[in-house]
Design an enzyme around this catalytic site. Structure first.
Site, PDB file in Angstrom:
ATOM      1  N   ILE A 277       0.611  -1.195  -0.266  1.00  0.00           N
ATOM      2  CA  ILE A 277       0.235   0.406   0.324  1.00  0.00           C
ATOM      3  C   ILE A 277       0.262   1.273  -0.217  1.00  0.00           C
ATOM      4  CG2 ILE A 277      -1.900   1.631   1.620  1.00  0.00           C
ATOM      5  CD1 ILE A 277      -2.385  -1.713   0.195  1.00  0.00           C
TER       6      ILE A 277
ATOM      7  N   SER B 214       3.617   2.337   2.495  1.00  0.00           N
ATOM      8  CA  SER B 214       5.312   2.854   3.563  1.00  0.00           C
ATOM      9  C   SER B 214       5.191   1.625   3.995  1.00  0.00           C
ATOM     10  CB  SER B 214       4.271   3.537   4.372  1.00  0.00           C
ATOM     11  OG  SER B 214       3.297   2.986   5.092  1.00  0.00           O
TER      12      SER B 214
ATOM     13  N   TRP C  22      -7.914  15.685   6.700  1.00  0.00           N
ATOM     14  CA  TRP C  22      -7.824  15.879   7.751  1.00  0.00           C
ATOM     15  C   TRP C  22      -7.121  17.316   7.989  1.00  0.00           C
ATOM     16  CZ3 TRP C  22      -5.512  10.620   6.694  1.00  0.00           C
ATOM     17  CH2 TRP C  22      -6.577   9.338   7.365  1.00  0.00           C
TER      18      TRP C  22
ATOM     19  N   HIS D 228      -2.090  -4.132  11.669  1.00  0.00           N
ATOM     20  CA  HIS D 228      -2.646  -3.673  12.565  1.00  0.00           C
ATOM     21  C   HIS D 228      -1.870  -4.317  13.477  1.00  0.00           C
ATOM     22  CE1 HIS D 228      -5.429  -1.281   9.904  1.00  0.00           C
ATOM     23  NE2 HIS D 228      -5.334  -0.847  10.450  1.00  0.00           N
TER      24      HIS D 228
HETATM   25  N1  GLN Z   1       0.069   4.806   1.585  1.00  0.00           N
HETATM   26  C1  GLN Z   1      -0.107   4.852   2.706  1.00  0.00           C
HETATM   27  C2  GLN Z   1       0.802   4.208   3.293  1.00  0.00           C
HETATM   28  O1  GLN Z   1       0.778   3.759   3.255  1.00  0.00           O
HETATM   29  C3  GLN Z   1      -1.021   4.699   3.126  1.00  0.00           C
HETATM   30  C4  GLN Z   1      -1.515   4.671   4.884  1.00  0.00           C
HETATM   31  C5  GLN Z   1      -2.760   5.101   4.818  1.00  0.00           C
HETATM   32  O2  GLN Z   1      -3.977   4.249   4.121  1.00  0.00           O
HETATM   33  N2  GLN Z   1      -3.925   5.345   5.797  1.00  0.00           N
HETATM   34  O3  GLN Z   1       1.058   4.636   4.589  1.00  0.00           O
HETATM   35 ZN    ZN Z   2      -5.191   2.323   5.195  1.00  0.00          ZN
END
Ligand code: GLN
Ligand code: ZN
Length: 752
Positions: free
Chosen positions: A432, A434, A562, A695
């Site tokens: 995703i 990071s 945000w 998580h």
């Molecule tokens: N691209 C972001 C990451 O990977 C997405 C974070 C998120 O969805 N909160 O940290």
């Molecule tokens: Zn996310």
């Protein structure tokens, strides 16, 4: 009678004192006495701030060690079974919030449409309740000791139950028992003084209440308002209008209603009923959840409109909601541009606004200082209208003249071309964005910010992180790689810092939950971009691998949701300005050889309005601005988006309308239930349902992931699916990430 009040005040402290002492206590660095001492100092200081500003009716019990809903759970004695055996009350309280041995912490969720999170009460069929009034009574007495007769703030019974979760039994099953506890509490409160004012917060009625819920509201306040003649009850709502509830409440024996006239302008429609009922009106006219100076002239006009219907002696001026949602004070903002600072008002400054409004509205004599205050306010409001810091003609022209709002070809044609040129396999694996943010990395970023290391050293470090990240992904065998986001500490701040129109406070912290605070960027002016924001890092990553590297941006809706955004322009216009900057960024990326670009919309869902009547307007600008952001993408540039939640049922058509080529979502915890929603709605684009939960530190086995993929394939064909974790990996450790991703890649092999 008092003439002004505040719904509630922040409690974390102007230097986040409560946060730091709590964290010290949790780390076993001090006894609870020390936390209590800090808390007592804060309460007194906060009361004094209000008193000195001229606030006449001040609250107690708006303080909390962690969260007001959690306090209410304690007050009602409905502690979940898994924490019931903990004898020490303090330990029990924090155990519910943060977990304890085998007892997982209680869930948290967003308080209506704010960024504050409350602890969700868990009730079961045979739930028992038992009053514990300690905190409430002691806070009242504490205030009394310094000479203040406070109103006691409580979360209302219907809101409490409405926000709870149950084991499947009816949420309101316990209504009578809960009202009994509140009655018992009021009896105790009635002996505190010859007269006591109690404020019940019932924001639940700012959403669309059912007739059943409205019936409970009537029942509840008929009863509570009759407990004792020396108790005066205010029922307060906020964040929207609550006309349905007002209609009911005017026919109960409560003393007053508190309404939000900022976010709930339609509350004006209720004035006739209130006037007929002789209720006192707490008129919320100073926005409790933004950072901008109140336009005093405008507020006075609004108050006069109200005053035409409600007699003046039945009006009390207040904030629109608790000031909990605003940063604390401007006092520490030494670095903010002085012109910008002069447009701002944080919680402490809002107190002065409420106080001066009441002087103005009730024709009290103004001191020289007051007169200057009013003049300065007018000047600030006027200068905002024309300042070149805010208004940029070029940006406005560009928004006025947008010619293409979306991509040229429709998605099925785009995907066909993309699959031919990008040549990724079915069930392509990716992440995703990071990768783990190590302490070392955080330190390097910090040192660079504080200028203790040079630009060269900083960039060399970031590059070495990217090198490492790419190597690791290659050896794991992922199909589409990312650079890992080492240059960002926050997905909104990073972009805000590079676009014109954003500013950052030094100390504008707002409580998010418990000890956690966030410092949202301040979006004050027309947004534009001078130079590319991400190209350097993404193209560097692309230059060291033959695999495709996916570029990573944050979408316009998330940036807006945000941030504290300006109040002189509709959100739609702000969103289009940001979108144009992102469109430029995408163009720059693709011109420099980047073939896949992800535009994250992590906060898309949380911006939804509370009332159905406002949803289409939100969806309209949100979708339009997302599409505008990616409108510059070539047909063969593949656009991904990511959303981190699993409730899509009601917004699936909106997600479809965003028209991203690929969407990655959080599904790991819900099996394939979510995917079925995509299937049954006829969703035609590609989807990457998260196959494991990031998580948790747990490393999912190959077999578990295979099972998950199997479930996905029962719903959608493999040509339509991507395989990825369910969110970014920045909070995890490499020791967890590397084996987890290796297992994911291994699991996919079985199905290719
Ligand atoms: N691209 C972001 C990451 O990977 C997405 C974070 C998120 O969805 N909160 O940290
Ligand atoms: Zn996310």
């Amino acid at each position: 009678m008092q003439k002004n009040s505040i719904v509630g005040f922040p409690r974390i402290g102007e230097k986040r004192e409560l946060k730091f002492t709590l964290e010290k206590f949790w780390a076993k660095g001090c006894e609870f006495d020390e936390v209590e001492k800090t808390a007592n100092e804060l309460k007194i200081r906060h009361w004094e701030y209000q008193k000195n500003a001229g606030i006449e009716l001040i609250s107690s019990n708006d303080f909390s060690y962690y969260d007001g809903m959690l306090d209410t759970i304690m007050m009602l004695g409905c502690v979940p079974q898994r924490f019931a055996t903990i004898q020490n009350k303090t330990e029990q309280y924090f155990a519910m919030a943060r977990g304890y041995k085998d007892g997982v912490a209680m869930a948290m969720t967003k308080w209506f449409n704010t960024n504050y999170h409350y602890i969700v009460p868990e009730l079961h069929k045979n739930q028992s309740f038992r009053l514990d009034s300690t905190k409430i009574i002691s806070e009242y007495k504490q205030a009394k000791e310094i000479g203040l007769k406070t109103k006691i703030n409580l979360i209302g019974a219907v809101t409490f139950l409405g926000l709870s979760t149950t084991d499947g039994s009816d949420k309101f099953l316990h209504f009578a028992k809960v009202v009994d506890i509140y009655s018992e509490l009021l009896s105790e409160i009635s002996s505190l003084d010859d007269e006591v004012i109690v404020q019940f917060d019932e924001p639940y009625f700012a959403k669309e209440p059912t007739n059943g819920e409205l019936g409970l509201l009537k029942n509840c306040y008929d009863k509570l308002a009759n407990i004792s003649p020396n108790i005066k009850i205010i029922v307060t709502t906020y964040f929207e209008h609550s006309n349905e509830a007002t209609k009911i409440l005017v026919n109960t024996p409560i003393w007053a209603m508190g309404l939000d006239f900022v976010a709930g302008e339609k509350n004006l429609q209720s004035l006739d009923w209130i006037a007929k009922s002789d209720k006192i009106l707490f008129a919320g006219v100073v926005n409790g959840r933004n950072i901008w100076k109140n336009d005093l002239q405008k507020s006075i006009k609004l108050l006069h409109t109200i005053g035409e219907i409600i007699p003046k002696d039945k009006i009390i001026i207040t904030s629109s909601c608790s000031l909990l949602h605003s940063p604390f004070t401007l006092k520490y903002e030494q670095k903010l541009d002085s012109e910008l600072k002069n447009w701002l008002s944080f919680a402490v400054e809002k107190l002065d606004e409420v106080a001066i409004l009441s002087k103005l509205f009730f024709n009290e004599p103004l001191s020289q200082k007051d007169k200057e205050f009013v003049q300065n306010n007018q000047k600030a409001i006027e200068s905002k209208k024309t300042s070149s810091k805010i208004h940029n003609l070029d940006v406005n022209k560009r928004v006025q003249n947008i010619s293409s709002w979306e991509r040229e070809l429709e998605v099925s044609k785009r995907l066909k071309i993309q699959r031919e040129t990008l040549k990724y396999p079915d069930l392509a694996t990716t992440t995703i964005g990071s990768f783990p943010q190590t302490n070392e990395l955080r330190n390097v970023r910090k040192e660079y910010k504080q200028k203790t290391i040079s630009l060269e050293d900083y960039e060399a470090y970031i590059k070495s992180y990217i090198d490492d990240c790419i190597k690791k992904q290659e050896s794991i065998g992922l199909d589409v790689l990312v650079h890992g986001e080492p240059e960002r500490n926050d997905m909104v701040e990073y972009f805000g810092e590079q676009m014109n129109g954003f500013a950052f406070s030094s100390n504008g912290w707002v409580q998010s939950y418990g000890a956690r605070c966030v410092k949202p960027p301040i979006l004050y002016g027309d947004v534009s971009l001078d130079a590319p924001m991400t190209t350097k890092w993404i193209t560097y990553a692309q230059s060291i691998t033959n695999k495709i590297v996916k570029g990573m941006l944050t979408g316009p809706v998330t940036i807006i949701n945000w941030s504290f955004v300006r109040d002189d322009l509709p959100k739609s216009q702000i969103a289009y300005q940001i979108a144009l900057c992102l469109a430029d960024e995408i163009d720059d990326l693709q011109k420099n050889g980047i073939k896949i670009i992800q535009v994250d919309e992590a906060a898309f869902k949380e911006g939804y309005p509370l009332r159905a009547e406002n949803i289409s307007d939100y969806e309209n600008w949100a979708v339009k601005s997302f599409k505008l952001s990616v409108s510059s993408a070539y047909t063969q540039t593949q656009i991904h988006t990511h959303m981190c939640y699993s409730e899509f049922g009601d917004i699936i058509h909106t997600i479809e309308a965003m028209d991203a080529d690929v969407i990655t979502i959080e599904t790991a915890k819900s099996g394939n239930r979510l995917l079925q929603i995509f299937k049954s709605s006829g969703y035609s684009k590609e989807i990457g349902p998260g196959v494991y939960d990031i998580h948790s530190p747990r490393i999912p086995s190959v077999q578990e992931i295979e099972t998950q993929i199997q479930l996905l394939l029962e719903v959608l064909p493999k040509e339509q699916l991507w395989i990825n974790p369910d969110c970014g990996l920045k909070t995890r450790k490499w020791e967890e990430v590397t084996p987890a991703l290796a297992n994911m890649v291994q699991a996919v092999k079985k199905f290719r």
